[in-house]
Design an enzyme around this catalytic site. Structure first.
Site, PDB file in Angstrom:
ATOM      1  N   MET A   1       0.729  -1.165  -0.029  1.00  0.00           N
ATOM      2  CA  MET A   1       0.023   0.054  -0.140  1.00  0.00           C
ATOM      3  C   MET A   1       0.970   1.259  -0.233  1.00  0.00           C
ATOM      4  SD  MET A   1      -3.461   0.533   2.023  1.00  0.00           S
ATOM      5  CE  MET A   1      -3.211   1.492   3.275  1.00  0.00           C
ATOM      6  N   CYS A   2       0.291   2.250  -0.073  1.00  0.00           N
ATOM      7  CA  CYS A   2       1.194   3.652  -0.415  1.00  0.00           C
ATOM      8  C   CYS A   2       0.586   4.733   0.569  1.00  0.00           C
ATOM      9  CB  CYS A   2       0.868   4.172  -1.652  1.00  0.00           C
ATOM     10  SG  CYS A   2       0.842   2.916  -3.059  1.00  0.00           S
ATOM     11  N   GLN A   3       1.067   5.792   0.587  1.00  0.00           N
ATOM     12  CA  GLN A   3       0.806   6.865   1.494  1.00  0.00           C
ATOM     13  C   GLN A   3       0.349   8.093   0.602  1.00  0.00           C
ATOM     14  OE1 GLN A   3       2.337   7.805   5.267  1.00  0.00           O
ATOM     15  NE2 GLN A   3       3.000   5.778   5.627  1.00  0.00           N
ATOM     16  N   ASN A 118      -4.441   4.891  -2.366  1.00  0.00           N
ATOM     17  CA  ASN A 118      -3.667   3.601  -1.718  1.00  0.00           C
ATOM     18  C   ASN A 118      -4.667   2.990  -1.086  1.00  0.00           C
ATOM     19  OD1 ASN A 118      -4.672   4.526   0.915  1.00  0.00           O
ATOM     20  ND2 ASN A 118      -2.911   5.348   1.846  1.00  0.00           N
TER      21      ASN A 118
END
Length: 294
Positions: A1-3, A118
């Protein structure tokens, strides 16, 4: 996952301080090493020129943001903007390349829209959605860009001309919740005038306005006294996955809550019935469960 990191304000503002901490999460203080991107919506200094829409600057790199020369440039280039969307990536679907680096940008009714996501959508999520005419197609191979194109295709199929901001907000909220039901979905969207934030799990925001005080970054030793660099009328809202500072009060969105900001204020809000919030630890656990990380 990302931010995610977003900024919406009532006067052109630089995001230098927040970005200085946020970029370190791209490989130094956290594991998001698969590139970064940032989009600035700049106010036209002469409304008589052009179409009056906000112009954009885009910067992307497939290198980790903490050591990226492009991020160094962004950090040393004091761009002042009304809206900003920034994303640091931890790849879950799609290879590490520029085509898969957020934010994604498309033209909508003569405006440029930016989108960053995300989370992790189910591999077959497009098969579970209603088919719509294809006005927009992804360039890369991420679930995120496919979701953005689906959202815009639904938008163009529903409206032949731009609806009011209130109608648009209600429509975008519905589509975001539809996508969130098919996986983990947090996103930021902006057209340069407003910025929409949807929380499928974790998303926080803070609005800085007079009286301004000191802020201390959580990912860096940097601190700033905003009273020395702002005016009494400035209003700046920041939105991020996990709070960037440790000495300020950040407000958390509820799960499946959607907000639209304009000029640093909440323009519209849609909070689900029986609202709940996740702890950061719970949000991380959910991300790991679907094969992502936070």
């Amino acid at each position: 996952m990302c931010q995610l990191l977003g900024m919406n304000c009532n006067t052109p503002t630089d995001i230098h301080f927040s970005f200085a901490g946020f970029r370190k999460r791209g490989g130094q203080t956290d594991i998001h090493t698969d590139g970064f991107g940032i989009v600035f919506f700049e106010k036209n200094p002469d409304p008589s020129q052009g179409n009056g829409k906000a112009g954009i600057r885009q910067f992307h790199d497939d290198k980790p943001s903490f050591c990226s020369p492009v991020a160094d440039l962004v950090n040393s280039y004091p761009i002042k903007a009304m809206n900003v969307i920034c994303h640091i990536r931890k790849a879950t679907q799609g290879t590490n390349c520029l085509a898969n680096t957020h934010p994604f940008v498309r033209e909508v009714w003569g405006e440029e829209w930016a989108f960053a996501h995300n989370g992790q959508l189910q591999m077959d999520f497009m098969d579970q959605l209603s088919p719509v005419p294809t006005h927009y197609q992804p360039v890369g191979t991420t679930d995120s860009e496919m979701a953005f194109c689906y959202l815009l295709n639904r938008l163009k199929s529903q409206f032949s001309e731009p609806p009011s901001n209130e109608v648009l907000f209600q429509f975008l909220t519905t589509i975001c919740r539809e996508l969130s039901a098919l996986g983990l979905f947090n996103c930021l969207i902006s057209n340069g005038d407003w910025q929409l934030a949807y929380a499928g799990s974790l998303l926080f925001f803070i609005t800085r306005k007079a009286p301004f005080g000191e802020a201390k970054l959580a990912d860096s030793e940097l601190a700033i006294d905003f009273s020395e660099v702002t005016s009494q009328t400035d209003k700046v809202t920041l939105i991020t996955t996990i709070p960037l500072t440790y000495n300020e009060h950040w407000q958390q969105l509820y799960v499946d809550e959607c907000l639209m900001f304009r000029d640093g204020d909440i323009l519209f809000k849609d909070t689900p019935d029986n609202p709940t919030r996740l702890t950061i630890e719970e949000g991380i656990a959910i991300a790991r469960k679907v094969g992502a990380s936070l």
